[in-house]
Each structure stands twice: as C-alpha cells, then as structure tokens.
Write a protein that holds these residues in place. Sequence first.
Motif, PDB file in Angstrom:
ATOM      1  N   LEU A   1      13.177 -47.844  42.014  1.00  0.00           N
ATOM      2  CA  LEU A   1      14.392 -47.033  41.940  1.00  0.00           C
ATOM      3  C   LEU A   1      15.163 -47.095  43.251  1.00  0.00           C
ATOM      4  O   LEU A   1      16.383 -47.278  43.260  1.00  0.00           O
ATOM      5  CB  LEU A   1      14.057 -45.583  41.589  1.00  0.00           C
ATOM      6  CG  LEU A   1      15.228 -44.610  41.559  1.00  0.00           C
ATOM      7  CD1 LEU A   1      16.247 -45.036  40.498  1.00  0.00           C
ATOM      8  CD2 LEU A   1      14.757 -43.203  41.324  1.00  0.00           C
ATOM      9  N   SER A   2      14.448 -46.996  44.349  1.00  0.00           N
ATOM     10  CA  SER A   2      15.088 -47.059  45.665  1.00  0.00           C
ATOM     11  C   SER A   2      15.759 -48.416  45.876  1.00  0.00           C
ATOM     12  O   SER A   2      16.890 -48.487  46.370  1.00  0.00           O
ATOM     13  CB  SER A   2      14.047 -46.811  46.749  1.00  0.00           C
ATOM     14  OG  SER A   2      14.626 -46.918  48.022  1.00  0.00           O
ATOM     15  N   ASN A   3      15.074 -49.477  45.480  1.00  0.00           N
ATOM     16  CA  ASN A   3      15.653 -50.819  45.607  1.00  0.00           C
ATOM     17  C   ASN A   3      16.902 -50.961  44.750  1.00  0.00           C
ATOM     18  O   ASN A   3      17.906 -51.530  45.189  1.00  0.00           O
ATOM     19  CB  ASN A   3      14.632 -51.890  45.227  1.00  0.00           C
ATOM     20  CG  ASN A   3      13.579 -52.078  46.284  1.00  0.00           C
ATOM     21  OD1 ASN A   3      13.786 -51.753  47.450  1.00  0.00           O
ATOM     22  ND2 ASN A   3      12.428 -52.600  45.885  1.00  0.00           N
ATOM     23  N   LEU A   4      16.833 -50.453  43.514  1.00  0.00           N
ATOM     24  CA  LEU A   4      18.008 -50.520  42.640  1.00  0.00           C
ATOM     25  C   LEU A   4      19.177 -49.727  43.210  1.00  0.00           C
ATOM     26  O   LEU A   4      20.324 -50.175  43.156  1.00  0.00           O
ATOM     27  CB  LEU A   4      17.663 -50.008  41.242  1.00  0.00           C
ATOM     28  CG  LEU A   4      16.841 -50.954  40.378  1.00  0.00           C
ATOM     29  CD1 LEU A   4      16.430 -50.263  39.080  1.00  0.00           C
ATOM     30  CD2 LEU A   4      17.614 -52.216  40.079  1.00  0.00           C
ATOM     31  N   GLU A   5      18.886 -48.572  43.761  1.00  0.00           N
ATOM     32  CA  GLU A   5      19.935 -47.752  44.372  1.00  0.00           C
ATOM     33  C   GLU A   5      20.558 -48.479  45.560  1.00  0.00           C
ATOM     34  O   GLU A   5      21.777 -48.475  45.724  1.00  0.00           O
ATOM     35  CB  GLU A   5      19.373 -46.390  44.813  1.00  0.00           C
ATOM     36  CG  GLU A   5      18.998 -45.473  43.683  1.00  0.00           C
ATOM     37  CD  GLU A   5      20.200 -44.999  42.889  1.00  0.00           C
ATOM     38  OE1 GLU A   5      21.262 -44.747  43.490  1.00  0.00           O
ATOM     39  OE2 GLU A   5      20.064 -44.883  41.651  1.00  0.00           O
ATOM     40  N   ASN A   6      19.725 -49.119  46.374  1.00  0.00           N
ATOM     41  CA  ASN A   6      20.235 -49.882  47.529  1.00  0.00           C
ATOM     42  C   ASN A   6      21.093 -51.053  47.076  1.00  0.00           C
ATOM     43  O   ASN A   6      22.143 -51.330  47.652  1.00  0.00           O
ATOM     44  CB  ASN A   6      19.087 -50.379  48.399  1.00  0.00           C
ATOM     45  CG  ASN A   6      18.416 -49.260  49.166  1.00  0.00           C
ATOM     46  OD1 ASN A   6      18.998 -48.212  49.403  1.00  0.00           O
ATOM     47  ND2 ASN A   6      17.159 -49.464  49.533  1.00  0.00           N
ATOM     48  N   GLN A   7      20.647 -51.740  46.031  1.00  0.00           N
ATOM     49  CA  GLN A   7      21.423 -52.855  45.506  1.00  0.00           C
ATOM     50  C   GLN A   7      22.757 -52.382  44.951  1.00  0.00           C
ATOM     51  O   GLN A   7      23.794 -53.025  45.156  1.00  0.00           O
ATOM     52  CB  GLN A   7      20.630 -53.590  44.425  1.00  0.00           C
ATOM     53  CG  GLN A   7      19.444 -54.356  44.958  1.00  0.00           C
ATOM     54  CD  GLN A   7      18.581 -54.940  43.848  1.00  0.00           C
ATOM     55  OE1 GLN A   7      18.923 -54.849  42.671  1.00  0.00           O
ATOM     56  NE2 GLN A   7      17.461 -55.538  44.221  1.00  0.00           N
ATOM     57  N   LEU A   8      22.742 -51.250  44.260  1.00  0.00           N
ATOM     58  CA  LEU A   8      23.980 -50.688  43.729  1.00  0.00           C
ATOM     59  C   LEU A   8      24.929 -50.307  44.857  1.00  0.00           C
ATOM     60  O   LEU A   8      26.126 -50.588  44.789  1.00  0.00           O
ATOM     61  CB  LEU A   8      23.685 -49.475  42.848  1.00  0.00           C
ATOM     62  CG  LEU A   8      24.889 -48.780  42.232  1.00  0.00           C
ATOM     63  CD1 LEU A   8      25.638 -49.722  41.290  1.00  0.00           C
ATOM     64  CD2 LEU A   8      24.459 -47.526  41.495  1.00  0.00           C
ATOM     65  N   ASP A   9      24.404 -49.704  45.898  1.00  0.00           N
ATOM     66  CA  ASP A   9      25.238 -49.351  47.052  1.00  0.00           C
ATOM     67  C   ASP A   9      25.862 -50.589  47.674  1.00  0.00           C
ATOM     68  O   ASP A   9      27.049 -50.597  48.009  1.00  0.00           O
ATOM     69  CB  ASP A   9      24.417 -48.595  48.107  1.00  0.00           C
ATOM     70  CG  ASP A   9      24.072 -47.181  47.686  1.00  0.00           C
ATOM     71  OD1 ASP A   9      24.715 -46.647  46.757  1.00  0.00           O
ATOM     72  OD2 ASP A   9      23.135 -46.600  48.291  1.00  0.00           O
ATOM     73  N   ARG A  10      25.063 -51.658  47.821  1.00  0.00           N
ATOM     74  CA  ARG A  10      25.592 -52.903  48.389  1.00  0.00           C
ATOM     75  C   ARG A  10      26.680 -53.503  47.502  1.00  0.00           C
ATOM     76  O   ARG A  10      27.704 -53.970  48.003  1.00  0.00           O
ATOM     77  CB  ARG A  10      24.469 -53.917  48.609  1.00  0.00           C
ATOM     78  CG  ARG A  10      23.742 -53.672  49.927  1.00  0.00           C
ATOM     79  CD  ARG A  10      22.715 -54.729  50.192  1.00  0.00           C
ATOM     80  NE  ARG A  10      21.453 -54.085  49.804  1.00  0.00           N
ATOM     81  CZ  ARG A  10      20.427 -54.662  49.227  1.00  0.00           C
ATOM     82  NH1 ARG A  10      20.450 -55.939  48.978  1.00  0.00           N
ATOM     83  NH2 ARG A  10      19.355 -53.999  48.911  1.00  0.00           N
ATOM     84  N   LEU A  11      26.454 -53.450  46.191  1.00  0.00           N
ATOM     85  CA  LEU A  11      27.476 -53.960  45.269  1.00  0.00           C
ATOM     86  C   LEU A  11      28.769 -53.163  45.376  1.00  0.00           C
ATOM     87  O   LEU A  11      29.868 -53.727  45.366  1.00  0.00           O
ATOM     88  CB  LEU A  11      26.961 -53.920  43.829  1.00  0.00           C
ATOM     89  CG  LEU A  11      26.071 -55.068  43.404  1.00  0.00           C
ATOM     90  CD1 LEU A  11      25.510 -54.819  42.003  1.00  0.00           C
ATOM     91  CD2 LEU A  11      26.818 -56.374  43.430  1.00  0.00           C
ATOM     92  N   GLN A  12      28.637 -51.850  45.482  1.00  0.00           N
ATOM     93  CA  GLN A  12      29.826 -51.009  45.615  1.00  0.00           C
ATOM     94  C   GLN A  12      30.542 -51.287  46.926  1.00  0.00           C
ATOM     95  O   GLN A  12      31.776 -51.308  46.975  1.00  0.00           O
ATOM     96  CB  GLN A  12      29.442 -49.532  45.485  1.00  0.00           C
ATOM     97  CG  GLN A  12      29.063 -49.155  44.066  1.00  0.00           C
ATOM     98  CD  GLN A  12      28.494 -47.745  43.961  1.00  0.00           C
ATOM     99  OE1 GLN A  12      27.988 -47.185  44.923  1.00  0.00           O
ATOM    100  NE2 GLN A  12      28.574 -47.181  42.765  1.00  0.00           N
ATOM    101  N   GLN A  13      29.788 -51.520  47.985  1.00  0.00           N
ATOM    102  CA  GLN A  13      30.400 -51.861  49.269  1.00  0.00           C
ATOM    103  C   GLN A  13      31.103 -53.215  49.194  1.00  0.00           C
ATOM    104  O   GLN A  13      32.212 -53.368  49.720  1.00  0.00           O
ATOM    105  CB  GLN A  13      29.348 -51.875  50.376  1.00  0.00           C
ATOM    106  CG  GLN A  13      28.819 -50.506  50.740  1.00  0.00           C
ATOM    107  CD  GLN A  13      27.624 -50.569  51.680  1.00  0.00           C
ATOM    108  OE1 GLN A  13      27.112 -51.646  51.994  1.00  0.00           O
ATOM    109  NE2 GLN A  13      27.159 -49.407  52.129  1.00  0.00           N
TER     110      GLN A  13
END
Length: 133
Positions: free
Chosen positions: A36-48
Amino acid sequence: MKKKLAVLLGVLVLSSVSFAAPKTAPARGAAIENSLSNLENQLDRLQQLEEAKYKEQEALAQNAAQKLESYSQMRAKIDERIAQIEAVTDSSIFSKEFKTKVSEYKALRNQLDKEIARQQQIIDNFEISKSLR
C-alpha cells in the motif's frame, strides 16, 4: 530406534511449523502495508509528473501565444508588402523583378501560415488538457 527418530523428527517439524505460522500473519500484514505504501508513493510520483507536464504544456502554450501574436503581425506586414508591390508591378519598368518579389513574399507567407497553424495547435492541445483537469 528408527520409529523414535521418525517421531522426534515429526514432532520437531510440527512444532516448527506451528511456531512459524503466527509469524507469517504479521509478515503478510506488513507486506500488505508495504504494498500500500509503495502504491501510494507511486501515485504521488505520477501526480507530481502530471503536474510538471501540465506546467510544461502551460509554458509552451504561453510561448506559442506570444509567437502567434508576433507571427500575426509579420503576416499583416507581408500582406501589406504584397499589396504594395502588386500595385506598382504593372506600372514599373522592373515588373518582372517585382513579380519575383511577390512570389517570394507569398512563399514566405505560406511558411508563416504553417508555423501559425503549428503554434495554434500547441495552444489548442493545452486547452484540451486544461479542460480535462
């Protein structure tokens, strides 16, 4: 003797499995949390990345708008020159040279029209991107 050894090995295997079982449950929970943490980090990077791309497209569109304004002024000047030259072509002793200049100005205007269309496409693409946000 072999029976005793087999029983002892069986007990040892069962006890190790039974003691290991509770440890896997928290490990699986931790794995899920890590996922979950990895997915959240990936989502944040995509949004950035999306925000950075949007800002890049916005800057390109602003630049294109400035170029479009400049190109429009250039086109007006070219059209004015073509009209001036065509007005004096028939009455000039250098009518052949003037006709050549008219065709050169028209070729330049065609190039400019293509560039105007390209800049307008950049602006249109940004507007579409903007409307999808």
